[in-house]
Design an enzyme around this catalytic site. Structure first.
Site, PDB file in Angstrom:
ATOM      1  N   ASP A 199     126.554  85.719 154.775  1.00 42.15           N
ATOM      2  CA  ASP A 199     125.994  87.036 154.986  1.00 42.15           C
ATOM      3  C   ASP A 199     127.102  88.063 155.247  1.00 42.15           C
ATOM      4  OD1 ASP A 199     123.525  88.675 155.550  1.00 42.15           O
ATOM      5  OD2 ASP A 199     124.522  88.880 157.497  1.00 42.15           O
ATOM      6  N   HIS A 325     115.381  89.627 150.175  1.00 40.86           N
ATOM      7  CA  HIS A 325     114.644  89.968 151.389  1.00 40.86           C
ATOM      8  C   HIS A 325     115.042  91.309 151.995  1.00 40.86           C
ATOM      9  CE1 HIS A 325     118.451  88.384 152.739  1.00 40.86           C
ATOM     10  NE2 HIS A 325     118.214  88.845 153.953  1.00 40.86           N
ATOM     11  N   ASP A 326     115.985  92.008 151.389  1.00 38.98           N
ATOM     12  CA  ASP A 326     116.483  93.268 151.948  1.00 38.98           C
ATOM     13  C   ASP A 326     116.104  94.502 151.141  1.00 38.98           C
ATOM     14  OD1 ASP A 326     117.738  92.411 154.284  1.00 38.98           O
ATOM     15  OD2 ASP A 326     119.596  91.910 153.266  1.00 38.98           O
TER      16      ASP A 326
END
Length: 537
Positions: A199, A325-326
């Site tokens: 990440d 997911h962002d």
């Protein structure tokens, strides 16, 4: 021998929203394991699990309080081991998120660090004295708004947080920090994971001098202040490369493991970083790009992103995806009308398989899932709540996976789900599409099977034949055969003249009349020629 990840299609699972097994409304590891047969049926090669570690969940698991513990919300370490075993039995590799740039403010390391300036972990986070007027040490902003600095009364200093105030940044200038993180990663390698998704990989190292970021050039103030700066000193520092080398040295101790880094930066800088981070054999195996996660759905955009990476990193390796997911789901971003959503979904996967590199699919994408309309009282994504309604946050793309429209909460949970399952999303459930030959779901299966069957799409050299807008053509050439995907990126039909000897083959949304290829709105086709023959007249 060619590494497995170079040809892989990676399916991202957001554990909180995939399948709830115990009825508490939150997805869990046992639920994921139960649904792995569906994932394998798509023809993908690996799963990527978003964080399932111990966390206070201020940022939905991206604020880790213990890197080697499973959050009770998701199950136990034994549940994780069972998931890995089942995935491997189905031929699926397992990639897990590693959030190394920052921890939760509830992590034991930070709880000790903030006690004072002389304890053993005093220098494990980025601390700085206030300016003389008591203000933060520089102008760095947080991605989630406001200053990237938070004052701590105990230390009379500020700590850096590039995201929420509850996500303090680790100090990668301290070798002991990197040593500790390597130890946490080794724990999971020993448990059989096949790789790591890193990440915010370009946020690891900050400028040691804490210099101010320069202002960006813009005509109008961006809707988010973060866009008003060039983030020259707060991230993407050259010292980051040495950290990546240490991470690579660890994974190289284990056969067939890989690292994919999430690279987020401004414009061409992102492409340059992807190139730097994947060049040679001593850093990342590949980089995950935000470049195609935008509203830009033009041929020029796709060509520039892909060609830019190929030019900058001829020996590097990218991973391309359209949703995660962002960001808002790509069907919602790109469809010009609700009636076009399925058509756009089908084109998207057939376009994605034409791209060189590794491919990523986000859960629900395979049923053409659209963005859920989340009302203010339903919000859980606190990072963007201050920007409502101009920025509605990330909840809309994180709503639960839909399995059966006739079951409670579309089969996700028998309890009250953490985010709502609404009728427009439930209507796209897996069960309803499974037996329909022309469904989005079966289009995904067919497209991925076609990619596996065609070495041109996995191994071929890439060029971009010139076609007028709104047409995008991507040619992949291997061992004398050229396979060209052609895509109409508009809601108006387009006619294309095929060259002599060119023939339509494989996936086709449209028709061929004589030598004319007719592509409907958001249509697609594949055209085969020899390597020395043009596809279009």
């Amino acid at each position: 021998m060619r590494e497995w990840w170079r040809d892989a299609v990676i399916y991202q699972i957001y554990p909180r929203s995939f399948q709830d097994d115990n009825g508490d409304g939150i997805g869990d590891l046992i639920g994921i394991t139960r649904r792995l047969d569906h994932v394998a049926s798509l023809g993908v090669d690996a799963i990527w699990l978003s964080p399932f570690f111990a966390s206070p969940d201020k940022d939905m698991g991206y604020d880790v309080s213990d890197y080697t513990s499973v959050s009770p919300l998701f199950g136990t370490i034994e549940d994780f081991d069972a998931l890995v075993t089942r995935a491997h039995d189905l031929g699926l590799k397992v990639i897990i998120d590693q959030v190394l740039s920052h921890t939760s403010d509830q992590h034991d390391w930070f709880l000790e660090s903030k006690k004072g300036r002389t304890n053993p972990k005093a220098d494990w986070y980025v601390w700085a004295d206030p300016r003389l007027d008591g203000g933060p040490p520089n102008n760095w902003p947080s991605v989630f708004g406001g200053s990237a600095w938070m004052f701590s009364p105990l230390r009379r200093q500020y700590y850096l947080h590039n995201f929420l105030t509850s996500q303090p940044d680790l100090n990668f200038h301290n070798p002991a920090v990197v040593d500790a993180l390597l130890g946490e990663m080794k724990f999971w390698l020993e448990r059989g994971v096949d790789g790591f998704r890193l990440d915010t990989v370009n946020f690891y190292v900050h400028d040691a001098k804490l210099r101010d970021n320069p202002a960006a050039e813009y005509d109008d103030m961006p809707g988010h202040p973060y866009g008003a700066q060039i983030h020259m000193y707060s991230k993407s520092r050259p010292e980051n490369l040495n950290v990546l080398r240490r991470l690579r040295a660890l994974t190289d101790q284990y056969p067939d493991r890989m690292m994919i880094g999430e690279v987020g930066d401004d414009g061409i800088r992102q492409v340059e970083l992807m190139a730097q981070y994947t060049s040679g054999s001593d850093k990342l195996h590949m980089a995950y790009s935000f470049a195609l996660l935008s509203h830009d759905h033009t041929p020029d955009h796709f060509r520039r992103c892909i060609q830019g990476f190929m030019n900058e990193a001829p020996d590097g390796w990218p991973c391309w995806s359209f949703s995660n997911h962002d960001v808002q789901r790509h069907v919602t971003r790109w469809a010009t009308a609700p009636t076009m959503q399925d058509t756009v979904a089908k084109q998207a996967i057939n376009m994605l398989i034409s791209f060189p590199g590794t491919l990523g699919i986000y859960q629900g994408e395979e049923v053409g899932q659209t963005e859920t309309d989340i009302e203010f009282h339903e919000l859980t994504d606190l990072g963007y709540i201050d920007f409502w309604p101009d920025n509605k946050g990330r909840d809309g793309c994180r709503t639960p996976m839909v399995w059966d429209a006739d079951a409670p909460n579309a089969g996700f949970s028998e309890g009250d789900p953490w985010l709502p399952v609404k009728p427009p999303q439930a209507a796209r459930a897996v069960a309803g599409q499974d037996a329909q030959n022309d469904s989005v779901l079966n289009t995904y299966r067919a497209a991925l099977a076609y990619r596996k069957s065609r070495p041109e799409l996995r191994l071929g050299d890439t060029t971009f034949p010139t076609l007028p807008d709104p047409l995008l053509a991507v040619s992949r050439t291997y061992e004398g055969i050229c396979l060209t995907g052609v895509f109409n990126l508009s809601d108006t039909a387009q006619n294309i003249q095929l060259a002599e000897g060119a023939k339509a083959t494989g996936p086709l949304s449209g028709e061929v009349t004589g030598s004319e290829l007719i592509l409907p709105a958001f249509g697609f086709a594949y055209v085969e020629t020899t390597a020395d023959t043009a596809a279009f007249a």
